[in-house]
Structures are given as structure tokens and as C-alpha cells.
Design an enzyme around this catalytic site. Sequence first.
Site, PDB file in Angstrom:
ATOM      1  N   LYS A 154      37.379  22.098 -85.657  1.00  0.00           N
ATOM      2  CA  LYS A 154      36.275  21.715 -86.552  1.00  0.00           C
ATOM      3  C   LYS A 154      35.125  21.210 -85.692  1.00  0.00           C
ATOM      4  O   LYS A 154      35.331  20.736 -84.586  1.00  0.00           O
ATOM      5  CB  LYS A 154      36.725  20.593 -87.493  1.00  0.00           C
ATOM      6  N   ASP A 204      30.664  25.020 -93.349  1.00  0.00           N
ATOM      7  CA  ASP A 204      31.272  23.911 -94.095  1.00  0.00           C
ATOM      8  C   ASP A 204      30.074  23.259 -94.803  1.00  0.00           C
ATOM      9  O   ASP A 204      29.040  23.915 -94.973  1.00  0.00           O
ATOM     10  CB  ASP A 204      31.993  22.948 -93.125  1.00  0.00           C
TER      11      ASP A 204
HETATM   12  O1  2IT Z   1      37.442  23.532 -94.496  1.00  0.00           O
HETATM   13  C1  2IT Z   1      37.537  24.766 -94.310  1.00  0.00           C
HETATM   14  O2  2IT Z   1      38.626  25.338 -94.372  1.00  0.00           O
HETATM   15  C2  2IT Z   1      36.319  25.500 -94.001  1.00  0.00           C
HETATM   16  N1  2IT Z   1      35.257  24.891 -93.968  1.00  0.00           N
HETATM   17  C3  2IT Z   1      36.364  26.955 -93.709  1.00  0.00           C
HETATM   18  C4  2IT Z   1      36.764  27.195 -92.301  1.00  0.00           C
HETATM   19  C5  2IT Z   1      36.701  28.640 -91.868  1.00  0.00           C
HETATM   20  O3  2IT Z   1      36.916  28.867 -90.674  1.00  0.00           O
HETATM   21  O4  2IT Z   1      36.458  29.539 -92.674  1.00  0.00           O
END
Ligand code: 2IT
Length: 444
Positions: free
Chosen positions: A124, A164
Site C-alpha cells: 500500500k 484508493d
Molecule cells: O483496498 C484495496 O483493495 C484497493 N484499494 C485496491 C487495490 C488494488 O490493487 O486494486
Amino acid sequence: MKTESILLALETKHPGEHEYLQAVKEVLLSIEEVYNQHPEFEKAGIIERLVEPDRIFTFKVPWIDDQGNVQVNLGYRVQFNNTIGPYKGGLRFHASVTLSSLKFLGFEQTFKNALTTLPMGGGKGGSDFSIRGKSNAEVMRFCQAFMLELWRHIGPNTDVPAGDIGVGAREIGYLYGMYRKLALENTGTFTGKGLDYGGSLIRPEATGFGGLYFVYQMLKTKGIDIKGKTVAISGFGNVAWGAALKATEMGAKVVTISGPDGYIYDPDGVSGEKIDYMLELRNSGEDIVAPYAEKYGVEFFPGKRPWQQKADIALPCAIQNELNEEDAKTLINNGVICVAEISNMGCTAEAVDLFIEKKVLFGPGKAVNAGGVATSGLEMTQNAMHLNWTASEVDEKLQQIMKNIHEQCCIYGKQPDGYINYVKGANIAGFMKVAKAMMAQGVV
Ligand code: 2IT
């Protein structure tokens, strides 16, 4: 497991990282029993290795605003765990972003991605930059400055970011454009891309759609039909939009959406063009829902959360800890049947405990909202094959994945009285997959 002492040690090492410590505590408490049946895990230090991210990049992001002033934000990428695949997870641009919130999100992402059945590790990133009130040119300059640092740490087989909160189609376009220029490659080191440059159909809808597919499965265990049910949704961004679309399509009625300014209550249902209008609201960059009330002549409740309204189904779709114990009490008193987190860790630990104690159907984010990242995985597959699937091909795979996640939750979460503890089910299923893969790969 020495849960207490592990948590205490973590708190001492990372004081004040509340969201991260909250997420770790929830997982450790729910896997304790299964963990204790595997003495080899303890010997291999699985927990100690799993709770710390593999590495964290922190960097400054200097950029120049429209007035010619220098602005400095902080940028991060938390590469949490890549045992089962490349680091995978979104970027969040929001004033609330701290290392603690990104560590909690990366930790959750590791288990969520394991649940999808696809080969993706957890990561993340993001920044305390807020798109609120910024011009298009400012957003572009910021995204480019951010990428100038991040690009060397990511790649199609190492780390694949996505969107996100605060990072939607526009931001991904700017971020990816700069990445492509710097890395001199075009293999899709980003998901949530535009359809014209490697994106997947259904990815924008996937988090909300997947959430509703999961809710459908939860209700089915009780023989309840979603048709005709009232749904309270929080948020008004991409996730809330997808959830409202699918809930309405399934015959439910969405009566609330919300923003940082308060919530609106629409007794006729947020449907049709009103759902399209949510996108307009989001793109205005003002981060408020009050204009919806004005436009459609419904009531606006400033500074309040939607959970005070009576609803059969409550779907947090905004941000962590947006539904607390008081909200949970109100929802339960109003007869809520099902609460499913489409946001990550949408409910506080106290609220979750109460839902489970009162045997309300409760779905945790890492299971309920996994459809978003799962469809990102499908985007990666399409990129690797240099072809595109149709919307119905992607949607069918998404439905199958959500059904599969639901089954995994039932296997590990079913209590002797038949109640399904989805928190336990999701945590154990996700943990077992990552732990077994870590065991196989040695101490690295
Ligand atoms: O919290 C999540 O799963 C997302 N923001 C999507 C992450 C993604 O790599 O599609």
C-alpha cells in the site's frame, strides 16, 4: 501464541500507530486457536515476520502550486509481504494518510489478496496530499513529482500499485504516464488504468459490485432475498458508486450516501441518474454531498453519519473506523440484518464485537471488498496476455471469486450454533495461505 506479549512488543516498537496496531490485534486474536495447532509456525517465527512490512519507502514530494508556491508533501510505499506474488495494493491520497494508516492497509491487503486466490502479495502507499480544492494542473504536477521517486521501486513483477481514496482514473492516468516515461516499459505496472491503455472492463465497478456479490452470498445463508431491502451507504466515491449501482440493480433501495460534510437521506432511493451524479460530485473535487440534497430536494444532515437511519443493510464505503460502537447500537436497535465493510476496516473493533455478539451478519473488509483487487489481478492477467476480456467475462470471474471467498469464510468461520463469524473465517483463511507459503520458502 503469546498474543499479549507480541502485541505489547509491537506497541512499544511502534507507539501511536493506532490503525496498524488495531488491524494486527484483530487478526492475531482470531487466528490464535488455529495457530496453536501448528507448533511449526511458532518455531519459524511466522507471526513475528508477518506483522512487520518487508520494507517501507518514505520520500518527500515537492511540487509547485498554481500560485508559484513550493508545496511539500510526504510520499510512502509500504511493501508488506510478497510471499505469494508481487506486492499489490492501492495508493491513497488523503489528508489523513500517515505511516500507521498505510501499514494497516498493507497488512490487511496481504490477507485480502491471499483470499482472492490470485498470486498477489500485499502493499500500500500514498501521500498526505489531498485532491480537495486542487486544480487539474496541480494534481498532474503532484502525481508526476510523486512518481519521480516511486517509479524505481515498482514494476510488473515486483510491485503493482492501483487507486484508493483520492486516486481515481485521472490520477492513475497521470501517475502511469510518468512511470512509463521514466521506466521505458509498457507492461502495465498499475491497475485501474483507462480502457484505452491497458485497463480492464469492470475494474471501476469491481469493489462495489464484489461487495454486493458477497452480501448476496451472506443473505443467502439465511434464505433472505436482497430485493426490496433498504441499504444505507456511506461515502460517495468510486466504491460507494459501484455499490449503489449493483444494490439498485439487485432490487434493493439505497437511501443514503455521505461525505465529510454529512449525509443525505433519499427515501425514493439513490438510483438511475442520481447514481451518475455521484461521479460528478466526486469529480468536482470539493468533497461534499450537500449539493445532492439541493439538486434532488431531499434532506441533508450536516455533520452526521448515515447509520442513524433505519436500514436492513449497512455498507460502510468511505474510510476506516467510520462506524463506531454507538452507530452499531443504533443500527442493531433499528433491526439491521447485515453489515458489510466495503471500506477497509470501516468499523471500530468495538462495533465489530457488538455485531458478532448480537449475531448480525457481519462481513469484514478484507473479504467483502476483495473484488476490487481481484479485478486488478484480472487486469494484470489481461496485460500479460496482451488481450482484453469482455465485461461479462470479467464480471463472471469476479462473481466466482467472491463466491469462493465466501466459501473460505464459511469453512473457517462457522460456529457450533451455525452462525458464521466472517471475521474469523476471513482472517484464518487468508493467514493459512500466507503462512503455509512462508513455511515453504524458508526464513527470508
Ligand atoms: O483496498 C484495496 O483493495 C484497493 N484499494 C485496491 C487495490 C488494488 O490493487 O486494486
